[in-house]
Design a protein around this motif. Structure first.
Motif, PDB file in Angstrom:
ATOM      1  N   ARG A   1       0.990  -1.755  -0.257  1.00  0.00           N
ATOM      2  CA  ARG A   1      -0.008  -0.455  -0.091  1.00  0.00           C
ATOM      3  C   ARG A   1       1.051   1.509  -0.113  1.00  0.00           C
ATOM      4  NH1 ARG A   1      -5.030  -1.000   4.677  1.00  0.00           N
ATOM      5  NH2 ARG A   1      -6.413  -2.192   3.293  1.00  0.00           N
ATOM      6  N   MET A   2       2.191   1.044   0.088  1.00  0.00           N
ATOM      7  CA  MET A   2       2.656   2.367   0.361  1.00  0.00           C
ATOM      8  C   MET A   2       3.358   3.106  -1.200  1.00  0.00           C
ATOM      9  SD  MET A   2       6.057   1.422   2.604  1.00  0.00           S
ATOM     10  CE  MET A   2       7.040   0.179   0.414  1.00  0.00           C
ATOM     11  N   PRO A   3       3.030   4.358  -1.370  1.00  0.00           N
ATOM     12  CA  PRO A   3       2.918   5.247  -2.601  1.00  0.00           C
ATOM     13  C   PRO A   3       4.584   4.661  -3.093  1.00  0.00           C
ATOM     14  CG  PRO A   3       2.785   6.452  -0.665  1.00  0.00           C
ATOM     15  CD  PRO A   3       3.194   4.900  -0.057  1.00  0.00           C
ATOM     16  N   LEU A   4       4.493   4.943  -4.738  1.00  0.00           N
ATOM     17  CA  LEU A   4       5.301   4.080  -5.388  1.00  0.00           C
ATOM     18  C   LEU A   4       6.664   4.845  -4.825  1.00  0.00           C
ATOM     19  CD1 LEU A   4       3.831   3.155  -8.488  1.00  0.00           C
ATOM     20  CD2 LEU A   4       5.161   1.758  -7.477  1.00  0.00           C
ATOM     21  N   SER A   5       6.999   6.301  -4.723  1.00  0.00           N
ATOM     22  CA  SER A   5       7.560   7.428  -4.353  1.00  0.00           C
ATOM     23  C   SER A   5       8.386   6.310  -3.120  1.00  0.00           C
ATOM     24  CB  SER A   5       7.347   8.563  -3.230  1.00  0.00           C
ATOM     25  OG  SER A   5       6.793   9.280  -4.700  1.00  0.00           O
ATOM     26  N   ILE A   6       8.045   6.461  -2.196  1.00  0.00           N
ATOM     27  CA  ILE A   6       8.536   5.287  -0.951  1.00  0.00           C
ATOM     28  C   ILE A   6       9.635   4.215  -1.618  1.00  0.00           C
ATOM     29  CG2 ILE A   6       8.127   4.222   1.013  1.00  0.00           C
ATOM     30  CD1 ILE A   6       7.682   7.508   0.934  1.00  0.00           C
ATOM     31  N   TRP A   7       8.540   3.628  -2.670  1.00  0.00           N
ATOM     32  CA  TRP A   7       9.442   1.823  -2.817  1.00  0.00           C
ATOM     33  C   TRP A   7      10.602   2.598  -3.249  1.00  0.00           C
ATOM     34  CZ3 TRP A   7       9.584  -2.035  -1.837  1.00  0.00           C
ATOM     35  CH2 TRP A   7       8.625  -2.921  -1.707  1.00  0.00           C
ATOM     36  N   GLY A   8      10.409   3.747  -4.872  1.00  0.00           N
ATOM     37  CA  GLY A   8      11.639   4.027  -5.399  1.00  0.00           C
ATOM     38  C   GLY A   8      12.800   4.762  -4.409  1.00  0.00           C
ATOM     39  N   ILE A   9      12.128   5.561  -3.256  1.00  0.00           N
ATOM     40  CA  ILE A   9      13.338   5.839  -2.386  1.00  0.00           C
ATOM     41  C   ILE A   9      13.750   4.434  -1.269  1.00  0.00           C
ATOM     42  CG2 ILE A   9      13.931   7.492  -0.281  1.00  0.00           C
ATOM     43  CD1 ILE A   9      12.333   9.193  -1.417  1.00  0.00           C
ATOM     44  N   PHE A  10      13.443   3.455  -1.121  1.00  0.00           N
ATOM     45  CA  PHE A  10      13.566   2.426  -0.535  1.00  0.00           C
ATOM     46  C   PHE A  10      14.520   1.813  -1.323  1.00  0.00           C
ATOM     47  CE2 PHE A  10      11.998  -1.744   0.616  1.00  0.00           C
ATOM     48  CZ  PHE A  10      13.021  -1.947   2.164  1.00  0.00           C
ATOM     49  N   MET A  11      13.997   1.621  -2.305  1.00  0.00           N
ATOM     50  CA  MET A  11      15.117   0.926  -3.353  1.00  0.00           C
ATOM     51  C   MET A  11      16.917   1.019  -3.279  1.00  0.00           C
ATOM     52  SD  MET A  11      14.846  -2.358  -3.278  1.00  0.00           S
ATOM     53  CE  MET A  11      16.501  -3.586  -4.871  1.00  0.00           C
ATOM     54  N   ALA A  12      16.276   2.702  -3.568  1.00  0.00           N
ATOM     55  CA  ALA A  12      17.914   3.409  -4.333  1.00  0.00           C
ATOM     56  C   ALA A  12      18.614   3.645  -2.619  1.00  0.00           C
ATOM     57  CB  ALA A  12      17.155   4.766  -4.852  1.00  0.00           C
ATOM     58  N   THR A  13      17.637   3.236  -1.890  1.00  0.00           N
ATOM     59  CA  THR A  13      18.532   3.528  -0.185  1.00  0.00           C
ATOM     60  C   THR A  13      19.079   2.416   0.350  1.00  0.00           C
ATOM     61  OG1 THR A  13      17.162   4.558   0.610  1.00  0.00           O
ATOM     62  CG2 THR A  13      18.774   4.203   2.186  1.00  0.00           C
ATOM     63  N   ILE A  14      18.659   0.841  -0.616  1.00  0.00           N
ATOM     64  CA  ILE A  14      19.358  -0.180  -0.200  1.00  0.00           C
ATOM     65  C   ILE A  14      20.568  -0.633  -1.524  1.00  0.00           C
ATOM     66  CG2 ILE A  14      19.155  -2.783  -0.308  1.00  0.00           C
ATOM     67  CD1 ILE A  14      16.118  -2.116   0.973  1.00  0.00           C
ATOM     68  N   LEU A  15      20.286   0.056  -2.679  1.00  0.00           N
ATOM     69  CA  LEU A  15      21.439   0.222  -3.623  1.00  0.00           C
ATOM     70  C   LEU A  15      22.735   0.303  -3.188  1.00  0.00           C
ATOM     71  CD1 LEU A  15      19.600   0.640  -6.622  1.00  0.00           C
ATOM     72  CD2 LEU A  15      20.145  -1.561  -5.967  1.00  0.00           C
ATOM     73  N   GLY A  16      22.061   2.176  -2.286  1.00  0.00           N
ATOM     74  CA  GLY A  16      23.310   2.756  -1.462  1.00  0.00           C
ATOM     75  C   GLY A  16      24.007   2.375  -1.075  1.00  0.00           C
ATOM     76  N   LEU A  17      23.601   1.332  -0.007  1.00  0.00           N
ATOM     77  CA  LEU A  17      23.939   1.070   1.483  1.00  0.00           C
ATOM     78  C   LEU A  17      24.875   0.200   0.768  1.00  0.00           C
ATOM     79  CD1 LEU A  17      21.059   0.882   3.380  1.00  0.00           C
ATOM     80  CD2 LEU A  17      23.192   2.649   4.198  1.00  0.00           C
ATOM     81  N   LEU A  18      24.208  -0.996   0.022  1.00  0.00           N
ATOM     82  CA  LEU A  18      25.102  -2.046  -0.382  1.00  0.00           C
ATOM     83  C   LEU A  18      26.139  -0.958  -1.510  1.00  0.00           C
ATOM     84  CD1 LEU A  18      22.638  -4.599  -0.918  1.00  0.00           C
ATOM     85  CD2 LEU A  18      24.518  -4.616   1.351  1.00  0.00           C
ATOM     86  N   ALA A  19      26.317  -0.502  -2.327  1.00  0.00           N
ATOM     87  CA  ALA A  19      27.686   0.293  -3.508  1.00  0.00           C
ATOM     88  C   ALA A  19      28.399   1.297  -3.137  1.00  0.00           C
ATOM     89  CB  ALA A  19      26.444   0.604  -4.732  1.00  0.00           C
ATOM     90  N   PHE A  20      27.489   1.782  -1.912  1.00  0.00           N
ATOM     91  CA  PHE A  20      28.733   3.365  -1.187  1.00  0.00           C
ATOM     92  C   PHE A  20      30.231   2.401  -1.056  1.00  0.00           C
ATOM     93  CE2 PHE A  20      26.070   6.417  -2.343  1.00  0.00           C
ATOM     94  CZ  PHE A  20      26.436   7.789  -2.512  1.00  0.00           C
ATOM     95  N   PRO A  21      30.191   1.361  -0.332  1.00  0.00           N
ATOM     96  CA  PRO A  21      30.911   0.484  -0.054  1.00  0.00           C
ATOM     97  C   PRO A  21      32.415   0.132  -0.712  1.00  0.00           C
ATOM     98  CG  PRO A  21      29.346  -0.133   1.279  1.00  0.00           C
ATOM     99  CD  PRO A  21      28.768   0.610   0.162  1.00  0.00           C
ATOM    100  N   ALA A  22      31.444   0.241  -2.207  1.00  0.00           N
ATOM    101  CA  ALA A  22      32.740  -0.057  -3.461  1.00  0.00           C
ATOM    102  C   ALA A  22      33.753   1.216  -3.638  1.00  0.00           C
ATOM    103  CB  ALA A  22      32.056  -0.492  -4.407  1.00  0.00           C
ATOM    104  N   LEU A  23      32.532   2.448  -3.494  1.00  0.00           N
ATOM    105  CA  LEU A  23      33.920   3.680  -3.585  1.00  0.00           C
ATOM    106  C   LEU A  23      34.867   3.862  -2.625  1.00  0.00           C
ATOM    107  CD1 LEU A  23      33.996   6.538  -5.096  1.00  0.00           C
ATOM    108  CD2 LEU A  23      31.982   7.522  -3.944  1.00  0.00           C
ATOM    109  N   LEU A  24      34.702   3.555  -0.964  1.00  0.00           N
ATOM    110  CA  LEU A  24      35.105   3.357   0.237  1.00  0.00           C
ATOM    111  C   LEU A  24      36.139   2.579  -0.187  1.00  0.00           C
ATOM    112  CD1 LEU A  24      35.611   5.203   2.620  1.00  0.00           C
ATOM    113  CD2 LEU A  24      33.893   3.082   3.402  1.00  0.00           C
ATOM    114  N   VAL A  25      35.661   1.637  -0.618  1.00  0.00           N
ATOM    115  CA  VAL A  25      36.970   0.980  -0.787  1.00  0.00           C
ATOM    116  C   VAL A  25      38.376   1.243  -1.535  1.00  0.00           C
ATOM    117  CG1 VAL A  25      37.963  -1.080  -1.809  1.00  0.00           C
ATOM    118  CG2 VAL A  25      35.735  -1.832   0.247  1.00  0.00           C
ATOM    119  N   SER A  26      37.276   1.536  -2.486  1.00  0.00           N
ATOM    120  CA  SER A  26      38.387   2.647  -4.174  1.00  0.00           C
ATOM    121  C   SER A  26      39.445   3.381  -3.517  1.00  0.00           C
ATOM    122  CB  SER A  26      37.689   2.229  -5.188  1.00  0.00           C
ATOM    123  OG  SER A  26      36.891   2.401  -4.928  1.00  0.00           O
TER     124      SER A  26
END
Lengths: 586, 223
Positions: free
Chosen positions: A201-226
């Motif tokens: 029942r969540m609006p799609l705005s929340i779905w988009g932000i939620f998924m993007a945050t998960i991507l960020g949490l898993l992908a930003f470490p790659a930038l940190l490592v490099s």
């Protein structure tokens, strides 16, 4: 156990008293959202000025003595990095994420408000460290926004001593800030929703932000490592990325490192980053289209699944940024395939947006104009992406303006149009005032047509073979005069578009102080943030009682209903729909 | 990179399957679904927000170390790699870290019983073992440096110092939370109060860092 909403379990909800705790060291998600947005827009304006300087040089070479080749490369680097990370990521997740998540899911605040406050101040620190590189010897780094070694840390590249270190440190600080915010966004969406608010029942705005945050949490470490490994390569002389190399006639102490390793790590972050920016835009634009077309979003479930599919696939396409670096042909085949597969869920979303408009009751208000503009620019940028996803097409085009046109269309202009649309859309809720509609329309048309006249000719330049990243083209046989004329015209458009943004700023500032008082729900939207007891919402959002949700976010134009929208917190009226389903079967 | 991709895919698979099976197949616009949804209490997981936050943080840290391991695997293939002989002291350190994890588990059980004196003893013992582990790691560094193996001597050394250092830093962060737990315990007087949840979360974090260390140590030994 009797149900107690998480936000209400804590009896000591932070309650600001003084000016300082209310507006500066605030733990209120709405204030933090505005702080994030203002910092992001501020630093974004710096990046806008930088792009203007680049365009001056490209349109009118040999005219401006204050732009040297090194300056030009510094402009590119800072412009790219600021726009992608410090503006778009911070604005979508730190700004809109902070403002919308608690309001849209029916929470009083984020679940960790103190950490949320730290997040914005650490983000400010990251921005200050980045901008400090203008004041150190050698200036900011000129390595290009991808910071590829070995040249990023070799003498001869601008800012190879101080600038690059400040850049990497600033990125590391940003990642810390983002992680603190990101934990909040994910946990609030998962754990702090109000009664009746299921995930679907969540609006799609929340779905988009939620998924993007998960991507960020898993992908930003790659930038940190490099970043960590590059800092060590630069300061201590390790050879993670640095090969044995002769620089300026001198054999350096490095041996055997792999620049390609850096590229893998960087793009393992870099490609999800595209979707970190795009998914919130997808979500928000879905809501804008639905609200202003007075129609439920077409295929809600498909939209959610597409967001998840895009999120998952975005981790297995990174090497399509590295076709020109050379790779095993089978890898190229693999990454070209995954790249084309990711176009499928994306195309589903585009079809659903267009089908949402079909037979809708379209109100061409300013947010809707930006949302429809987004569909145009996104289809455009998406289609050129299909070209570039193929190895054989990418190889000749990769180092040309075709790529510049492509990615500015798809992840520059498109998300920015959504940002503008979203700001206009939620402005009445955030400030309690209405913006000036006429100024907003001028802003849209000049920006939309202006950006087309900037980036459409770039595709033509790219097919001619005009190389990107160059300070000046000089007298080159394969570049006809028309290309130089196109460059001049692009520059003039770019300057106009840049100046036009003043309209936006004037409109926002003036309307905030002097605008007409806005209706609490001027668009007739269904989602919870428009149903708050106060506009703008007070601290704690909901007054004494949390809302309860009885329907999905898209009950527009329900047959038999008194109004053409039914808010999510309105209980089911048996008279209107006795056992009948609303909307389209997805 | 394949390690990381595998990690992300497994994580995405588990989360995706779970979400899909339980939450993502509903048709929110239909009446039957609506009746189910109206009684939904709002939270997705039956754990506290703090614990959810910890698990998400652990996923982020896992991504961080998985990427380092991917980088290690890729860099190892190149010609200039000279494998490092790990000091045998690391075996002793590993044992100490295992002991600290066991001590924390014991503390956690005591906290569930509400046994305050035992929690205090347990925390002190855990802290002792953890500091001993960190001291042991520093000693291992010094042994290496004494034998002429510096950070910049070879990239294998650089990875060794970097990975052990980063693991140690994460443990230091854990110790900050540990110190806060001690503080809460003292403030709480005779009861456990908020210290109870802190003990629970810290124990999870300690076990997790032990797991990370075992994986890292295994990788360093095997190459």
């Amino acid at each position: 156990m009797a149900y107690v909403a998480i936000a209400d379990r804590d009896t000591h909800l932070h309650d600001p008293q003084t000016f300082v705790t209310k507006y500066i060291w605030s733990q209120d998600h709405k204030v933090i959202a505005i702080q994030y947005s203002l910092i992001a827009i501020g630093v974004g304006l710096v990046a806008l000025v930088l792009s203007g300087m680049m365009r001056l040089q490209l349109g009118f070479p040999d005219t401006f003595s204050f732009i040297t080749p090194n300056n030009y490369l510094q402009f590119i680097t800072m412009h790219g990095m600021i726009m992608v990370i410090y503006l778009l990521t911070a604005l979508f997740l730190g700004g809109f994420g902070n403002y919308l998540i608690p309001l849209m899911v029916g929470a009083r605040d984020m679940v960790f408000p103190y950490m949320n406050m730290l997040s914005v101040w650490v983000y400010l620190l990251a921005v200050l460290v980045l901008l400090a590189s203008y004041f150190v010897p050698g200036g900011p780094t000129g390595a290009g926004w991808t910071l590829y070694p070995p040249q990023a840390i070799l003498p001869g590249t601008a800012g190879a001593s101080w600038g690059i270190i400040l850049m990497l440190v600033s990125l590391a600080i940003f990642i810390v800030a983002f992680t603190m915010g990101g934990l909040n966004y994910v946990c609030t969406v998962l754990q702090a929703r109000c009664r009746g608010m299921t995930l679907m029942r969540m609006p799609l705005s929340i779905w988009g932000i939620f998924m993007a945050t998960i991507l960020g949490l898993l992908a930003f470490p790659a930038l940190l490592v490099s970043a960590i490994m590059m800092i060590l390569d630069s300061l201590i002389g390790t050879s993670f990325f640095m090969p044995a190399i002769v620089s300026m006639g001198e054999q350096l102490a490095y041996e055997g490192g792999s620049p390609i390793l850096f590229q893998h790590l960087f793009w393992f972050f870099g490609h999800p980053e595209v979707y970190i920016v795009a998914l919130p835009a997808f979500g928000i634009v879905s809501d804008l289209l639905s609200v202003h077309a007075r129609k439920n979003i077409f295929g809600y479930r498909m939209m959610v699944w597409a967001i998840l599919a895009i999120g998952g696939l975005s981790f297995v396409v990174w090497a399509h940024h590295m076709y020109v670096s050379g790779m095993n042909p089978y890898f190229g085949f693999f990454f070209a395939t995954t790249t084309l597969i990711i176009a499928v869920p994306t195309a589903i979303k585009v079809y659903n947006w267009v089908l949402t408009l079909w037979h809708g009751d379209i109100h061409l208000r300013v947010p809707m104009l930006f949302a429809i503009g987004f569909i145009f620019t996104f289809i455009h940028g998406g289609l050129t992406g299909l070209f570039l996803g193929n190895v054989t097409v990418d190889l000749p085009l990769s180092d040309t303006y075709f790529v510049v046109g492509h990615f500015h269309m798809v992840m520059g202009v498109s998300p920015i149009l959504v940002v503008f649309g979203a700001i206009y859309h939620w402005f009445p809720k955030i400030t309690g005032k209405m913006y000036n509609e006429t100024l907003g329309k001028w802003h849209f048309w000049l920006t939309f047509l202006g950006t087309y006249s900037i980036y459409l000719p770039m595709h033509y330049l790219g097919i001619l073979g005009v190389p990107r990243r160059y300070f000046a083209l000089g007298e080159t046989e394969f570049i006809p005069d028309s290309a130089h004329i196109a460059n001049e015209s692009i520059t003039i458009s770019a300057l106009i578009v840049a100046v036009v943004q003043i309209l936006f700023i004037i409109n926002m500032v003036w309307s905030t102080w002097r605008g007409q008082k806005a209706d609490p729900n001027p668009w007739g939207a269904t989602t919870l943030e428009w149903q708050t007891p106060d506009t703008p919402p007070k601290h704690g959002n909901w007054g004494p009682k949390l809302p309860e949700v009885y329907r999905w976010a898209y009950d527009f134009s329900v047959p038999g209903a008194a109004r053409d929208f039914i808010p999510q917190n309105e209980p089911l009226d048996p008279k209107i729909a006795p056992g009948r389903d609303h909307g389209v079967h997805a | 990179m394949s390690t990381t991709v595998l990690f992300v895919l497994v994580l995405a698979g588990v989360v995706g399957w779970w979400l899909f099976a339980r939450q993502l197949t509903g048709r929110p616009w239909e009446l039957a679904q609506r009746k189910l949804d109206d009684s939904h209490e709002g939270a997705t997981l039956a754990v506290s927000p703090a614990r959810t936050g910890l698990w998400v943080l652990l996923a982020v840290i896992s991504s961080f170390f998985a990427l380092f391991m991917s980088a290690y695997g890729m860099r190892m293939m190149l010609d200039d790699w000279r494998p490092l002989a790990e000091p045998s002291l690391l075996w002793g350190n590993t044992l100490i870290l295992v002991l600290s994890s066991i001590a924390f588990q014991w503390t956690r059980v005591a906290a569930r019983r509400g046994d305050r004196p035992a929690v205090q003893t347990g925390l002190i013992v855990t802290g002792f073992f953890t500091f001993a582990f960190l001291a042991g790691q520093v000693l291992a560094w010094r042994q290496l440096s004494a034998s002429g193996q510096y950070l910049h001597s070879n990239v294998a050394n650089a990875f060794f110092f970097l990975l052990t250092g980063l693991h140690g830093l994460h443990l230091l962060g854990g110790l900050a939370a540990w110190a806060r737990t001690m503080l809460r315990l003292m403030q709480a007087g005779t009861a456990l109060g908020q210290a109870r949840q802190s003990v629970e979360l810290c124990a999870t974090y300690w076990h997790y860092l032990l797991l990370v260390w075992l994986v890292l140590f295994g990788m360093l030994l095997a190459t």
